[in-house]
Design a protein around this motif. Structure first.
Motif, PDB file in Angstrom:
ATOM      1  N   ASP A 282       0.820  -1.213   0.000  1.00  0.00           N
ATOM      2  CA  ASP A 282       0.000   0.000   0.000  1.00  0.00           C
ATOM      3  C   ASP A 282       0.857   1.267   0.000  1.00  0.00           C
ATOM      4  O   ASP A 282       0.405   2.323  -0.450  1.00  0.00           O
ATOM      5  CB  ASP A 282      -0.927   0.009   1.223  1.00  0.00           C
ATOM      6  CG  ASP A 282      -1.991  -1.074   1.144  1.00  0.00           C
ATOM      7  OD1 ASP A 282      -2.244  -1.574   0.034  1.00  0.00           O
ATOM      8  OD2 ASP A 282      -2.559  -1.420   2.194  1.00  0.00           O
ATOM      9  N   THR A 283       2.079   1.152   0.514  1.00  0.00           N
ATOM     10  CA  THR A 283       2.941   2.331   0.620  1.00  0.00           C
ATOM     11  C   THR A 283       3.707   2.625  -0.676  1.00  0.00           C
ATOM     12  O   THR A 283       4.388   3.636  -0.773  1.00  0.00           O
ATOM     13  CB  THR A 283       3.957   2.137   1.755  1.00  0.00           C
ATOM     14  OG1 THR A 283       4.671   0.907   1.537  1.00  0.00           O
ATOM     15  CG2 THR A 283       3.253   2.086   3.109  1.00  0.00           C
ATOM     16  N   PHE A 284       3.582   1.742  -1.664  1.00  0.00           N
ATOM     17  CA  PHE A 284       4.314   1.943  -2.916  1.00  0.00           C
ATOM     18  C   PHE A 284       3.650   3.001  -3.773  1.00  0.00           C
ATOM     19  O   PHE A 284       2.427   3.048  -3.895  1.00  0.00           O
ATOM     20  CB  PHE A 284       4.392   0.631  -3.694  1.00  0.00           C
ATOM     21  CG  PHE A 284       5.057   0.758  -5.037  1.00  0.00           C
ATOM     22  CD1 PHE A 284       6.424   0.925  -5.136  1.00  0.00           C
ATOM     23  CD2 PHE A 284       4.298   0.726  -6.205  1.00  0.00           C
ATOM     24  CE1 PHE A 284       7.049   1.047  -6.375  1.00  0.00           C
ATOM     25  CE2 PHE A 284       4.907   0.848  -7.438  1.00  0.00           C
ATOM     26  CZ  PHE A 284       6.282   1.014  -7.530  1.00  0.00           C
ATOM     27  N   LEU A 285       4.473   3.855  -4.391  1.00  0.00           N
ATOM     28  CA  LEU A 285       3.972   4.921  -5.254  1.00  0.00           C
ATOM     29  C   LEU A 285       4.500   4.705  -6.666  1.00  0.00           C
ATOM     30  O   LEU A 285       5.702   4.494  -6.865  1.00  0.00           O
ATOM     31  CB  LEU A 285       4.414   6.289  -4.732  1.00  0.00           C
ATOM     32  CG  LEU A 285       3.867   6.667  -3.345  1.00  0.00           C
ATOM     33  CD1 LEU A 285       4.598   7.887  -2.793  1.00  0.00           C
ATOM     34  CD2 LEU A 285       2.372   6.911  -3.397  1.00  0.00           C
ATOM     35  N   ASP A 286       3.617   4.752  -7.645  1.00  0.00           N
ATOM     36  CA  ASP A 286       3.958   4.510  -9.044  1.00  0.00           C
ATOM     37  C   ASP A 286       4.617   5.767  -9.621  1.00  0.00           C
ATOM     38  O   ASP A 286       4.006   6.836  -9.675  1.00  0.00           O
ATOM     39  CB  ASP A 286       2.674   4.195  -9.818  1.00  0.00           C
ATOM     40  CG  ASP A 286       2.952   3.779 -11.266  1.00  0.00           C
ATOM     41  OD1 ASP A 286       4.007   4.145 -11.803  1.00  0.00           O
ATOM     42  OD2 ASP A 286       2.075   3.112 -11.859  1.00  0.00           O
ATOM     43  N   ALA A 287       5.861   5.613 -10.077  1.00  0.00           N
ATOM     44  CA  ALA A 287       6.614   6.778 -10.556  1.00  0.00           C
ATOM     45  C   ALA A 287       6.086   7.338 -11.874  1.00  0.00           C
ATOM     46  O   ALA A 287       6.471   8.439 -12.257  1.00  0.00           O
ATOM     47  CB  ALA A 287       8.085   6.408 -10.728  1.00  0.00           C
ATOM     48  N   ASP A 288       5.218   6.600 -12.557  1.00  0.00           N
ATOM     49  CA  ASP A 288       4.585   7.157 -13.753  1.00  0.00           C
ATOM     50  C   ASP A 288       3.390   8.040 -13.397  1.00  0.00           C
ATOM     51  O   ASP A 288       2.888   8.774 -14.252  1.00  0.00           O
ATOM     52  CB  ASP A 288       4.134   6.042 -14.694  1.00  0.00           C
ATOM     53  CG  ASP A 288       5.286   5.484 -15.520  1.00  0.00           C
ATOM     54  OD1 ASP A 288       6.105   6.311 -15.977  1.00  0.00           O
ATOM     55  OD2 ASP A 288       5.361   4.268 -15.680  1.00  0.00           O
ATOM     56  N   GLU A 289       2.940   7.934 -12.152  1.00  0.00           N
ATOM     57  CA  GLU A 289       1.755   8.691 -11.733  1.00  0.00           C
ATOM     58  C   GLU A 289       2.036   9.671 -10.605  1.00  0.00           C
ATOM     59  O   GLU A 289       1.345  10.690 -10.472  1.00  0.00           O
ATOM     60  CB  GLU A 289       0.658   7.720 -11.288  1.00  0.00           C
ATOM     61  CG  GLU A 289       0.217   6.764 -12.385  1.00  0.00           C
ATOM     62  CD  GLU A 289      -0.817   5.759 -11.896  1.00  0.00           C
ATOM     63  OE1 GLU A 289      -1.172   5.819 -10.691  1.00  0.00           O
ATOM     64  OE2 GLU A 289      -1.236   4.924 -12.699  1.00  0.00           O
TER      65      GLU A 289
END
Length: 283
Positions: free
Chosen positions: A273-280
């Motif tokens: 849940d803590t992961f953030l998509d670097a394309d977004e």
């Protein structure tokens, strides 16, 4: 006091003598006095690598710990990161860098990273070009990227640039092998933030606790050893002096091939849940 182990950094315009300690203190989300005190106790324990960023709001706090430590500046490796507002030609990136150094009260950073690619702007390759140009000016000793996917990294490589480091979210249950493989193929070191996960669930995994029990180590030490034994830089965050000392004490034992495989097997390839998509996501 634990003796650190470091690795050489390579990359476009990076001098041959730059080495990075494999264990660094992660400082997000600490700020102010808490951050300064935590960084100070880490340095007392033997840490020689502190990780900060403009967006963490704690470059000043980290800088105070470095200046107040009594250590020579060249004894402490400081990493910081530049935000999207500065991406662009060298004059823009230099303005962001000089502002960061002023906040930190330091003359230079040892490693300066593009914090997020922000592909919507289309300027991350230019930001990398600027950082490569600024390396060797006395303001930064080396440069790299953070949160870059293989696709982002490929664009940088095609511009004739090689970052020294790609700092990514990396932990046993989400190790991002494709990103690590792309980094390794390009000669880019992987640095792991959130190396122990968040919330403590990872450290209760039987595959880790069983190894820890057999070796007389903490689960966190096992995971951090898993990182550094495979050549990654790990940046655990802790404000507790005892945990800081434990987290640094991972160079006096080894994991077997079976141990490494058991920890590797925890990778679900499912983003936490803590992961953030670097394309977004980016800043």
């Amino acid at each position: 006091m634990v003796t650190q182990i470091s690795a050489p950094l390579t990359g476009t315009n990076v001098p041959e003598n730059v080495r990075i300690p494999l264990i660094g203190l992660g400082t997000w989300p600490m700020t102010g006095t808490e951050c300064t005190e935590s960084a100070a106790t880490a340095l007392e324990a033997g840490y020689r690598h502190l990780d900060t960023a403009e967006n963490y709001g704690n470059e000043d706090a980290v800088g105070r710990a470095v200046v107040g430590s009594g250590l020579r500046r060249d004894e402490v490796f400081v990493t910081s990161k530049v935000n999207r507002q500065w991406h662009g030609p060298v004059d823009s990136v230099r303005a962001g860098l000089e502002a960061a150094l002023e906040r930190a009260g330091l003359e230079y950073f040892d490693l300066y990273l593009v914090h997020w690619p922000n592909p919507d702007q289309g300027r991350y390759v230019q930001a990398c070009e600027s950082l490569a140009e600024l390396t060797g000016t006395g303001l930064i000793r080396s440069w790299g990227v953070s949160n870059f996917t293989p696709g982002h990294l490929q664009q940088v490589l095609e511009a004739g640039l090689v970052p020294a480091v790609n700092q990514i979210h990396c932990q046993p249950v989400f190790a991002q092998p494709p990103v690590q493989e792309a980094n390794a193929a390009a000669g880019v070191l992987t640095a792991a933030y959130t190396p122990l996960g968040r919330g403590g669930e990872l450290l209760q995994q039987p595959a880790i606790t069983q190894i820890a029990s057999r070796l007389g180590r903490t689960p966190a030490q096992v995971v951090l050893r898993w990182h550094v034994q495979q050549g990654r830089i790990a940046l655990p965050k802790s404000a507790d002096p005892q945990r800081q000392r434990e987290n640094l004490d991972v160079f006096s034992f080894e994991l077997t091939a079976e141990d490494l495989a058991a920890v590797d097997a925890l990778d679900s390839a499912t983003p936490p849940d803590t992961f953030l998509d670097a394309d977004e996501f980016g800043h």
